[in-house]
Scaffold this motif. Structure first.
Motif, PDB file in Angstrom:
ATOM      1  N   TYR A   1     -63.494  -6.712   9.273  1.00 22.73           N
ATOM      2  CA  TYR A   1     -62.160  -6.478   9.383  1.00 22.73           C
ATOM      3  C   TYR A   1     -61.544  -7.563  10.587  1.00 22.73           C
ATOM      4  O   TYR A   1     -60.592  -8.174  10.276  1.00 22.73           O
ATOM      5  CB  TYR A   1     -61.850  -5.221   9.304  1.00 22.73           C
ATOM      6  CG  TYR A   1     -62.292  -4.394   8.275  1.00 22.73           C
ATOM      7  CD1 TYR A   1     -62.072  -4.993   6.939  1.00 22.73           C
ATOM      8  CD2 TYR A   1     -62.486  -3.189   8.296  1.00 22.73           C
ATOM      9  CE1 TYR A   1     -62.275  -4.174   5.800  1.00 22.73           C
ATOM     10  CE2 TYR A   1     -62.832  -2.287   7.068  1.00 22.73           C
ATOM     11  CZ  TYR A   1     -62.735  -2.717   6.032  1.00 22.73           C
ATOM     12  OH  TYR A   1     -63.262  -2.112   4.960  1.00 22.73           O
ATOM     13  N   SER A  53     -60.186   5.182   5.091  1.00 23.07           N
ATOM     14  CA  SER A  53     -59.559   3.766   5.092  1.00 23.07           C
ATOM     15  C   SER A  53     -58.126   4.047   5.296  1.00 23.07           C
ATOM     16  O   SER A  53     -57.234   3.258   5.226  1.00 23.07           O
ATOM     17  CB  SER A  53     -59.721   3.382   3.610  1.00 23.07           C
ATOM     18  OG  SER A  53     -59.444   4.073   2.581  1.00 23.07           O
ATOM     19  N   MET A  55     -55.478   2.152   7.454  1.00 28.16           N
ATOM     20  CA  MET A  55     -56.377   1.024   8.095  1.00 28.16           C
ATOM     21  C   MET A  55     -55.749  -0.093   8.549  1.00 28.16           C
ATOM     22  O   MET A  55     -55.953  -0.679   9.732  1.00 28.16           O
ATOM     23  CB  MET A  55     -57.323   0.738   7.228  1.00 28.16           C
ATOM     24  CG  MET A  55     -56.953  -0.073   5.867  1.00 28.16           C
ATOM     25  SD  MET A  55     -58.306  -0.825   4.839  1.00 28.16           S
ATOM     26  CE  MET A  55     -59.072  -1.843   5.812  1.00 28.16           C
ATOM     27  N   SER A  72     -54.558  -3.021  14.158  1.00 29.00           N
ATOM     28  CA  SER A  72     -55.016  -4.050  13.276  1.00 29.00           C
ATOM     29  C   SER A  72     -53.911  -5.094  13.074  1.00 29.00           C
ATOM     30  O   SER A  72     -54.199  -6.304  12.918  1.00 29.00           O
ATOM     31  CB  SER A  72     -55.509  -3.438  11.833  1.00 29.00           C
ATOM     32  OG  SER A  72     -54.439  -2.600  11.385  1.00 29.00           O
TER      33      SER A  72
END
Length: 333
Positions: free
Chosen positions: A194, A214, A217, A222
């Motif tokens: 990822y 998830s 996520m 991120s």
């Protein structure tokens, strides 16, 4: 076999009635109201109910249905988040779904959202309608030669990988279970973790399953790892994204364009006409951004997909009535 069909829209009735001719032993009654604890009693005397992604098939609803002898819950969608599956299993109820009704339709919609948000097509359309032909604020990015990161390379993700390849893009995949056949076919250039996908991708599209691991996520951490100005698309599940983090990413410029068919707070809005209401929600906030395009959970919405949903749902109903095997991978419990 008697089925009560909840949350009926005109297109549902048309697509199911068209297929129903091939199932003479099945009778469907349609109601516009959605499936909730308050409406579950309408199913008295029916063998099964049919519901969609925006239903409330929680514990109370299922207990009421079971009390009236309903043994089968037919979800006419791929997801079954709306169903309390453990409770259904304890009550001896079968729950089915339609696991893959049109991967191509959803993938095409995802690319459509990416193009529209990136090139500000929605803004340009509105300007021309007002006789404003100015191009200020409408500049986008050329996708040819750029890198697409596809999170989740099942049927839908794989279909989008092929579309991205057609645009001349490099394709990175990220999946807990990589499909190496896609690499062999040249559809995916390589599978990466990822963090590397975030770092290298110019376009990121979500097609992962939603579960406890998830959920959210896509969050502040991120998003911070993504390229500045990344094009972000979600046609998967709203719960994959922390909406407030997404808004912060848009405001900071980290996310240069966003196309959303789903979002975490969409529940009260899905398939509802709220045109006469003043809505104070993240929906209004997201719609206020010129680089965001939103649709209402319609990525699946093609004639072909509706036909497949009807066929698989009715096949499952027929199988239940006959004590036969259900359509492959359609049984939840």
């Amino acid at each position: 076999m008697k089925i009560l069909f909840y949350g009926t829209a005109s297109y549902d009735k048309d697509s199911f009635n068209k297929e129903l001719k091939s199932y003479p032993n099945i009778k469907i009654d349609y109601v516009e109201t959605n499936l909730t604890p308050m409406t579950a009693a309408l199913a008295r005397g029916y063998d099964a109910v049919c519901a969609f992604v925006n239903a409330d098939a929680g514990a109370m609803t299922l207990e009421i249905l079971a009390g009236f002898g309903v043994k089968l819950v037919l979800m006419r969608c791929a997801g079954f988040d709306a169903v309390n599956v453990p409770v259904a299993k304890d009550l001896g109820m079968k729950v089915t779904r339609v696991p893959a009704y049109s991967p191509q339709a959803i993938a095409e919609h995802a690319m459509g959202l990416a193009l529209c948000a990136n090139r500000r097509i929605h803004k340009g359309y509105n300007r021309v309608r007002d006789n404003d032909f100015n191009l200020e604020g409408l500049v986008g990015e050329t996708l040819y030669g750029k890198t697409a990161g596809i999170i989740g390379t099942g049927r839908i993700g794989a279909a989008l990988c092929r579309i991205c390849k057609g645009f001349g893009m490099k394709v990175l995949g990220s999946d807990l279970y990589p499909n190496m056949q896609l690499v062999e076919e040249g559809v995916v250039d390589e599978y990466v973790e990822y963090d590397e996908l975030y770092r290298r991708s110019d376009l990121i599209s979500l097609h992962a399953f939603l579960n406890d691991e998830s959920r959210h996520m896509i969050n502040d951490d991120s998003i911070a790892k993504m390229k500045d100005g990344v094009i972000f698309v979600n046609t998967g599940r709203g719960g994959l994204v922390d909406t407030q983090a997404l808004i912060r990413g848009i405001l900071s410029g980290k996310i240069g364009a966003a196309g959303l068919d789903v979002y975490d707070e969409e529940g009260p809005n899905v398939y509802q006409d709220r045109a006469g209401e003043v809505i104070d929600s993240v929906t209004s906030r997201l719609c206020s951004f010129p680089n965001v395009v939103m649709t209402s959970h319609q990525a699946f919405f093609t004639k072909e997909a509706l036909g497949e949903i009807a066929r698989v749902t009715l096949d499952n109903a027929q199988a239940f009535a006959n004590g036969a095997d259900f359509v492959e991978r359609s049984v939840v419990c």
